[in-house]
Design a protein around this motif. Sequence first.
Motif, PDB file in Angstrom:
ATOM      1  N   ASN A 391       0.859  -1.181   0.000  1.00  0.00           N
ATOM      2  CA  ASN A 391       0.000   0.000   0.000  1.00  0.00           C
ATOM      3  C   ASN A 391       0.897   1.233   0.000  1.00  0.00           C
ATOM      4  N   TYR A 392       0.742   2.103  -1.014  1.00  0.00           N
ATOM      5  CA  TYR A 392       1.617   3.262  -1.182  1.00  0.00           C
ATOM      6  C   TYR A 392       1.030   4.553  -0.612  1.00  0.00           C
ATOM      7  N   GLY A 393      -0.099   4.429   0.078  1.00  0.00           N
ATOM      8  CA  GLY A 393      -0.486   5.459   1.022  1.00  0.00           C
ATOM      9  C   GLY A 393      -1.427   6.559   0.603  1.00  0.00           C
ATOM     10  N   TRP A 394      -1.607   6.799  -0.715  1.00  0.00           N
ATOM     11  CA  TRP A 394      -2.482   7.910  -1.086  1.00  0.00           C
ATOM     12  C   TRP A 394      -3.933   7.560  -0.762  1.00  0.00           C
ATOM     13  N   PRO A 395      -4.708   8.506  -0.125  1.00  0.00           N
ATOM     14  CA  PRO A 395      -4.333   9.840   0.342  1.00  0.00           C
ATOM     15  C   PRO A 395      -4.062   9.884   1.849  1.00  0.00           C
ATOM     16  N   LEU A 396      -3.679   8.756   2.434  1.00  0.00           N
ATOM     17  CA  LEU A 396      -3.438   8.698   3.876  1.00  0.00           C
ATOM     18  C   LEU A 396      -2.132   9.378   4.257  1.00  0.00           C
ATOM     19  N   VAL A 397      -1.165   9.345   3.345  1.00  0.00           N
ATOM     20  CA  VAL A 397       0.101  10.051   3.537  1.00  0.00           C
ATOM     21  C   VAL A 397       0.477  10.718   2.224  1.00  0.00           C
ATOM     22  N   THR A 398       1.129  11.854   2.304  1.00  0.00           N
ATOM     23  CA  THR A 398       1.604  12.540   1.104  1.00  0.00           C
ATOM     24  C   THR A 398       2.579  13.638   1.500  1.00  0.00           C
ATOM     25  N   HIS A 399       3.498  13.946   0.605  1.00  0.00           N
ATOM     26  CA  HIS A 399       4.393  15.085   0.781  1.00  0.00           C
ATOM     27  C   HIS A 399       3.868  16.319   0.063  1.00  0.00           C
ATOM     28  N   GLY A 400       2.623  16.281  -0.417  1.00  0.00           N
ATOM     29  CA  GLY A 400       2.037  17.428  -1.089  1.00  0.00           C
ATOM     30  C   GLY A 400       0.863  17.989  -0.306  1.00  0.00           C
ATOM     31  N   ILE A 401       0.330  19.095  -0.805  1.00  0.00           N
ATOM     32  CA  ILE A 401      -0.905  19.676  -0.295  1.00  0.00           C
ATOM     33  C   ILE A 401      -1.927  19.647  -1.426  1.00  0.00           C
ATOM     34  N   ASP A 402      -3.193  19.887  -1.095  1.00  0.00           N
ATOM     35  CA  ASP A 402      -4.191  19.842  -2.153  1.00  0.00           C
ATOM     36  C   ASP A 402      -4.231  21.167  -2.906  1.00  0.00           C
ATOM     37  N   TYR A 403      -4.862  21.136  -4.078  1.00  0.00           N
ATOM     38  CA  TYR A 403      -4.743  22.265  -5.000  1.00  0.00           C
ATOM     39  C   TYR A 403      -5.209  23.602  -4.430  1.00  0.00           C
ATOM     40  N   PRO A 404      -6.370  23.671  -3.804  1.00  0.00           N
ATOM     41  CA  PRO A 404      -6.769  24.986  -3.299  1.00  0.00           C
ATOM     42  C   PRO A 404      -5.954  25.457  -2.102  1.00  0.00           C
ATOM     43  N   GLY A 405      -5.036  24.620  -1.592  1.00  0.00           N
ATOM     44  CA  GLY A 405      -4.154  25.041  -0.522  1.00  0.00           C
ATOM     45  C   GLY A 405      -4.362  24.325   0.801  1.00  0.00           C
ATOM     46  N   TRP A 406      -5.444  23.550   0.937  1.00  0.00           N
ATOM     47  CA  TRP A 406      -5.655  22.854   2.206  1.00  0.00           C
ATOM     48  C   TRP A 406      -4.782  21.612   2.284  1.00  0.00           C
ATOM     49  N   MET A 407      -4.623  21.130   3.519  1.00  0.00           N
ATOM     50  CA  MET A 407      -3.823  19.936   3.738  1.00  0.00           C
ATOM     51  C   MET A 407      -4.650  18.701   3.413  1.00  0.00           C
ATOM     52  N   VAL A 408      -4.056  17.774   2.673  1.00  0.00           N
ATOM     53  CA  VAL A 408      -4.674  16.467   2.473  1.00  0.00           C
ATOM     54  C   VAL A 408      -4.564  15.681   3.764  1.00  0.00           C
ATOM     55  N   THR A 409      -3.382  15.682   4.353  1.00  0.00           N
ATOM     56  CA  THR A 409      -3.084  15.038   5.628  1.00  0.00           C
ATOM     57  C   THR A 409      -1.784  15.631   6.128  1.00  0.00           C
ATOM     58  N   THR A 410      -1.587  15.603   7.432  1.00  0.00           N
ATOM     59  CA  THR A 410      -0.316  16.074   7.980  1.00  0.00           C
ATOM     60  C   THR A 410       0.743  14.985   7.934  1.00  0.00           C
ATOM     61  N   ALA A 411       0.351  13.740   7.663  1.00  0.00           N
ATOM     62  CA  ALA A 411       1.275  12.608   7.723  1.00  0.00           C
ATOM     63  C   ALA A 411       2.030  12.441   6.412  1.00  0.00           C
ATOM     64  N   THR A 412       3.319  12.221   6.508  1.00  0.00           N
ATOM     65  CA  THR A 412       4.129  11.832   5.354  1.00  0.00           C
ATOM     66  C   THR A 412       4.604  10.389   5.470  1.00  0.00           C
ATOM     67  N   HIS A 413       4.433   9.777   6.622  1.00  0.00           N
ATOM     68  CA  HIS A 413       4.883   8.404   6.857  1.00  0.00           C
ATOM     69  C   HIS A 413       3.969   7.751   7.887  1.00  0.00           C
ATOM     70  N   LYS A 414       3.583   6.510   7.623  1.00  0.00           N
ATOM     71  CA  LYS A 414       2.828   5.719   8.592  1.00  0.00           C
ATOM     72  C   LYS A 414       3.292   4.271   8.514  1.00  0.00           C
ATOM     73  N   THR A 415       3.361   3.626   9.649  1.00  0.00           N
ATOM     74  CA  THR A 415       3.735   2.218   9.681  1.00  0.00           C
ATOM     75  C   THR A 415       2.739   1.401   8.863  1.00  0.00           C
ATOM     76  N   GLY A 416       3.263   0.517   8.035  1.00  0.00           N
ATOM     77  CA  GLY A 416       2.422  -0.321   7.190  1.00  0.00           C
ATOM     78  C   GLY A 416       2.191   0.237   5.806  1.00  0.00           C
ATOM     79  N   LEU A 417       2.597   1.485   5.569  1.00  0.00           N
ATOM     80  CA  LEU A 417       2.483   2.111   4.249  1.00  0.00           C
ATOM     81  C   LEU A 417       3.879   2.325   3.681  1.00  0.00           C
ATOM     82  N   GLU A 418       4.008   2.162   2.373  1.00  0.00           N
ATOM     83  CA  GLU A 418       5.311   2.265   1.727  1.00  0.00           C
ATOM     84  C   GLU A 418       5.699   3.723   1.494  1.00  0.00           C
ATOM     85  N   ASP A 419       6.922   4.073   1.873  1.00  0.00           N
ATOM     86  CA  ASP A 419       7.441   5.406   1.602  1.00  0.00           C
ATOM     87  C   ASP A 419       7.924   5.499   0.156  1.00  0.00           C
ATOM     88  N   PRO A 420       7.732   6.643  -0.483  1.00  0.00           N
ATOM     89  CA  PRO A 420       8.351   6.809  -1.806  1.00  0.00           C
ATOM     90  C   PRO A 420       9.865   6.778  -1.680  1.00  0.00           C
TER      91      PRO A 420
END
Length: 509
Positions: A391-420
């Motif tokens: 599981n590569y994590g989208w949208p539970l983790v991400t190093h980006g923000i959403d287009y209008p500027g809000w946060m998708v999530t504050t997490a960039t890493h979670k146990t059990g999800l693959e890091d880029p």
Amino acid sequence: MLTRLGVGGVTAIALATAAPLRAADLPPGPGQDIVNRACTGCHDSSMFTSQRKDAAGWTDTVNAMIANGAPVPPASVPTVVAYLVQNFGAPAAAAGAAPPRSKNLPPVYVPIPWQRTPGKPIDQRTPERQDNAADFPGQYRAPYMTANVQYKTEVITNKLVRPWALQFLPSGKFLITQRMGQMVIVDNQGKITELKGIPEVAWEGGQGGLLDVALDPDFRTNHRIYFAFNEPTGPKEGVGRDGAQSRIAVGRAVLDEAGAALNDLKIIFRSKPTVSITLYPTKQGSRIVFDKAGLMYVSIGNRDSTRLQPPPWNVAQDMQTHLGKIIRITTDGQAAPGNPFIGVPDALPEIWALGTRSQEGLAFDSSGRLWETEHGPRGGDELNIISKGKNYGWPLVTHGIDYPGWMVTTATHKTGLEDPRYFWDPNIAPSGLTFYYADLFPAWKGSLFVGGLHGGLLDRLTIAGDKVVGEEPLLTELNSRIRDVRVGPEGGLYVLTDDTNMLVKVTPK
């Protein structure tokens, strides 16, 4: 045939663009800051200053921009439309005004000044997510590392129309898909022959259309090809605003090169579910690669849309849909034996990996690992190694923000999800992907090449194990969106540009 040598040689045939407006150059008024952030940060200013539309026209344009990633909060749309009408509206006497720019044309970006200072990252732009940091060393902003290779570029043709994918035929010709539904054969003199027998595709106003193409591992004997495309499925009641639907499908056909046709066409796979073209026109994927066993891997984009957000479109985590997944199938379109979710309740058996977003690059390395690039939202483009059942994590983790500027999530890493293995912020919009193992460029052996739609670069990554240890921007002199990159039979690099419509050959200088 057009030939250009050295750095800067192809700018003469690239799209001419006006100098972008700066924030201070925009007329003052409510909405100026949003227009500047949403438009001049990415596109040539002439895209909106020359359009001269009325309120209805600007409303359609702003909504289309939001669907394609412009950071305009939905609540601010009336303010933005009013600002554009006031300053760039259709005057009573508009004789000679430039025609509106079609939403089907590729974006036009402000050039990015890539840095080439040894030991420093090539990208000096401010990150979209300003708290961004690597989760492990080497995950972000690798240092500039040049191979000191001198190359020349040869434009085989600049007469394509939105090309998307490239394959090499045994005859020495090129098989190329064009996003708006044409498949063509190009010879080495640049002559283009369109093939008959292509199914109808849905392409208008989004990122769908006729996408990747791959040759059967036994192509020399069976002449089969496989291609991914956005298939229109007809009106469906109760879904979306206008009911128009589409899905990613994989077609199989026999290529009759002499007759310029596809024969024995069969649709071997159709993704589930069909979704609204109006609400979900973007983030389609879709690449095709074969492993050594002859099994096919296909990326299916998650089709998310800012029109319905927040919360994020969560289909990439839903095992009852192919959206946001890498699938693994046979050449008949069946779930491949050994797939990780065969027999799992409420899971589609074709799924190989999940939690991906808009995956436009797939490539195997020499050890058999499958690498993938995918578009993040604002920031957070990723390079992944795709493994069975992960599981590569989208949208539970991400190093980006959403287009209008809000946060998708504050997490960039979670146990059990693959890091880029690597990420880009701001975006380069990664597309085609290939490893280089040929002999023509010895200094490039083992490099991973990534086509960049944003920033006009072919990004050469130096890989050590599973980490990126160096980055080098190439082909910036083309001033073009690099849609696909492949290694030719003789070891040359070949790229497709989807804005300047070129097939370009790269060889030693």
